[in-house]
Design an enzyme around this catalytic site. Structure first.
Site, PDB file in Angstrom:
ATOM      1  CB  SER A 151       2.652 -12.918 -10.722  1.00  0.00           C
ATOM      2  OG  SER A 151       3.141 -11.743 -10.836  1.00  0.00           O
ATOM      3  CD  GLU A 181      -3.436  -8.031 -10.092  1.00  0.00           C
ATOM      4  OE1 GLU A 181      -2.433  -8.153  -9.592  1.00  0.00           O
ATOM      5  OE2 GLU A 181      -4.061  -8.865 -10.619  1.00  0.00           O
ATOM      6  CG  HIS A 218       0.450  -8.857  -7.687  1.00  0.00           C
ATOM      7  ND1 HIS A 218      -0.236  -9.431  -8.844  1.00  0.00           N
ATOM      8  CD2 HIS A 218       1.633  -9.720  -7.958  1.00  0.00           C
ATOM      9  CE1 HIS A 218       0.778 -10.120  -9.924  1.00  0.00           C
ATOM     10  NE2 HIS A 218       1.726 -10.131  -9.178  1.00  0.00           N
TER      11      HIS A 218
END
Length: 581
Positions: free
Chosen positions: A205, A332, A445
């Site tokens: 990320s 995600e 995610h």
């Protein structure tokens, strides 16, 4: 040099700043030596708040590096109290501005010239810490005999507040923290048995976005060898803000905490005297609109760490020439939907209507014209089966995931490979059996990280056997890539991972079945985001302004007409009076 005293089992290593004591940890029938909480910079306190990190002086005693250090000051996620799914990402050590420490895990016996893997955590540049359980380096070190390093870096306003051009608050302090930690590794890792010429950065990320910024920042180039980007890249829309925007946010924060003056130096001085907690409480209000993926303070084009927007640097080929491994997860977007998108909740199936989907678009695309939002709706509507209840839930997950993570990562990999660098791309599609979030949220995610760090190898944690095998295979591929620049290494028994070229765009799926090779992941959707959507914004970005102008013009014209009519009436009545003489 390493000395062991038998009775306490402590391990002492001499670094350039002084001696440090580590701790031996039992891992899978062997031992890993951990050095936790090694300082790598002066604590950024007092007049050093908002400044680039300063190098450390030496110490004379032995520094005890046997437990994790403080986490950097940050706001805590309290959206779902007592729920492990959100709380597992909250800091698990005390919060302090004195937080610039790093951790090192080394195999035993001490290796010679081992490959080093440096982890950079995510958290949208607002949160994060290296001491989370899912970032524990001991399993990767034990199984792959690599040295794992992780560092804390400043986040939020304390790490990224910027008055561009002013050395008192230049911006990107959190990235300079990371860079100083990379320098520390170059100077010291040989003493731990590491090879400073074989260093791979990996992150997830905002951590992956950071890794990709080091690929674009010339000063970082000599400090590492290769890079792994998990669900993040520097060209993502949330990643880098303009100088103008960064400056405005600083001035807004100053206003909120009562530090508004004309003089920039006075503003910084005033902000330095504020309690860190007051800054944290107010930094969340600097974004003028209610957006769910907002980075309040993050990387900026400061002309120092970052000389231009990432897109431009990629286009110009101003990047480190090396190998990269990049990838994304299947779902995600879902992690962000439960934080306030209309109709979404972690406690139900979140079946939403078309109207709620449209409301969701408003939240994720503030400031985008109606026509822009309409084009997203059109592109992501399943026209074949419009009535299927899950449609709009899945569509919003895809919109958020494609726009913010999947398409930017693919675009970054494509551009990077066009400059003659080998790239490898993965698509992670296994939903962990331990995932605390509901089924509809899918392969979320952040939930490949535990497989990269080998958590499923710990028997007592109750992952499935298939998950242990998947985790071992991912660790092997990541370590192979770090050692040789190729995830395939020397074994021929597993599926060969092909190089990603901008023409075929081959990628590998990672799951508990056997990995497969496909081409052109989400090609249709990514063409929309990279080619069509920017054109829509360009053409309609000022439609609202044009409409305002037209309305104002019409209003003026209306007034002229009224005035003319009055004059005309006036004239005719006078004319009639004259004619009556």
């Amino acid at each position: 040099m390493v000395t062991r005293s038998s009775h306490t089992e402590d391990v002492i290593i001499t670094t350039k700043n002084g001696r440090i004591r580590g701790i031996n940890l039992p891992v899978f029938g062997g031992t890993v030596t951990a050095f936790l909480g090694i300082p790598y910079a002066q604590p950024p306190l007092g007049r050093l708040r908002f400044k680039k990190p300063q190098s450390l002086t030496k110490w004379s005693d032995i520094w005890n590096a046997t437990k994790y250090a403080n986490s950097c000051c940050q706001n805590i996620d309290q959206s779902f109290p007592g729920f492990h799914g959100s709380e597992m990402w909250n800091p698990n050590t005390d919060l302090s501005e004195d937080c610039l420490y790093l951790n090192v895990w080394i195999p035993t016996p001490k290796p010679k010239n081992a490959t080093v893997m440096i982890w950079i955590y995510g958290g949208g540049f607002q949160t994060g810490t290296s001491s989370l359980q899912v970032y524990d380096g001991k399993f990767l070190t034990r199984v792959e005999r690599v040295i794992v390093v992780s560092m804390n870096y400043r986040v939020g306003a304390l790490g990224f507040l910027a008055l561009p051009g002013n050395p008192e608050a230049p911006g990107n302090m959190g990235l300079f923290d990371q860079q100083l930690a990379l320098q520390w590794v170059q100077k010291n890792i040989a003493a731990f048995g590491g090879n400073p010429k074989s260093v791979t950065l990996f992150g997830e990320s905002a951590g992956a976005a950071s890794v990709s910024l080091h690929l674009l920042s010339p000063r970082s180039h000599p400090l590492f060898t290769r890079a792994i980007l998990q669900s993040g890249s520097s060209n993502a829309p949330w990643e880098v803000m303009s100088l103008h925007e960064a400056r405005n946010r600083t001035l807004t924060l100053a206003k909120f905490v009562g530090c508004s003056t004309e003089n920039e130096t006075e503003i910084i001085k005033c902000l330095r005297n504020k309690d860190a907690q007051e800054i944290l409480l107010n930094e969340v209000f600097v974004v003028p609109f209610d957006s769910l993926l907002s980075v309040n303070f993050g990387p900026t084009v400061d002309g120092d760490f970052l000389t231009d927007m990432p897109d431009t640097l990629l286009q110009l080929g101003q990047l480190k020439k090396t190998q990269i491994l990049v990838g994304v997860n299947k779902d995600e977007g879902t992690a962000f939907l439960v934080y306030g998108a209309p109709g979404f909740s972690k406690d139900n199936t979140s079946i939403i209507t078309r109207k709620e989907f449209q409301e969701g678009l408003k939240i994720f695309f503030p400031g985008v014209s109606e026509f822009g939002k309409e084009s997203i709706l059109f592109h992501y509507t399943d026209w074949v089966d419009e009535q299927r209840p899950e449609n709009y839930r899945e569509a919003l997950d895809d919109v958020v995931g494609d726009y913010n993570f999947i398409c930017p990562a693919l675009e970054f990999t494509k551009k990077f490979s066009e400059w003659g660098n080998n790239a490898f791309f993965y698509y992670f599609e296994h939903r962990s059996s331990k995932l605390p979030w509901p089924e509809w949220m899918g392969v979320m995610h952040g939930y490949e990280i535990e497989f990269v760090f080998g958590l499923p190898l710990e028997r007592r944690v109750n992952y499935t056997k298939a998950e242990e095998i998947l985790s071992r295979s991912i660790m092997k591929r990541w370590a192979n890539f770090a050692k040789y620049g190729n995830p395939n290494g020397t074994q021929n028994n597993s599926t060969r991972w092909p190089v990603f070229k901008s023409t075929e765009q081959k990628y590998l799926t990672l799951n508990t079945e056997s990995p497969r090779i496909y081409t052109k992941l989400r090609a249709q959707q990514c063409r929309f985001w990279t080619l069509f959507f920017p054109k829509v914004l360009e053409m309609t970005g000022n439609i609202d302004e044009a409409e305002q102008e037209w309305k104002a013009g019409f209003h003026r014209w209306n007034n002229y007409m009224m005035a003319w009519k009055n004059h005309f009436n006036d004239y005719t009545s006078k004319k009639e009076r004259c004619a009556g003489f």
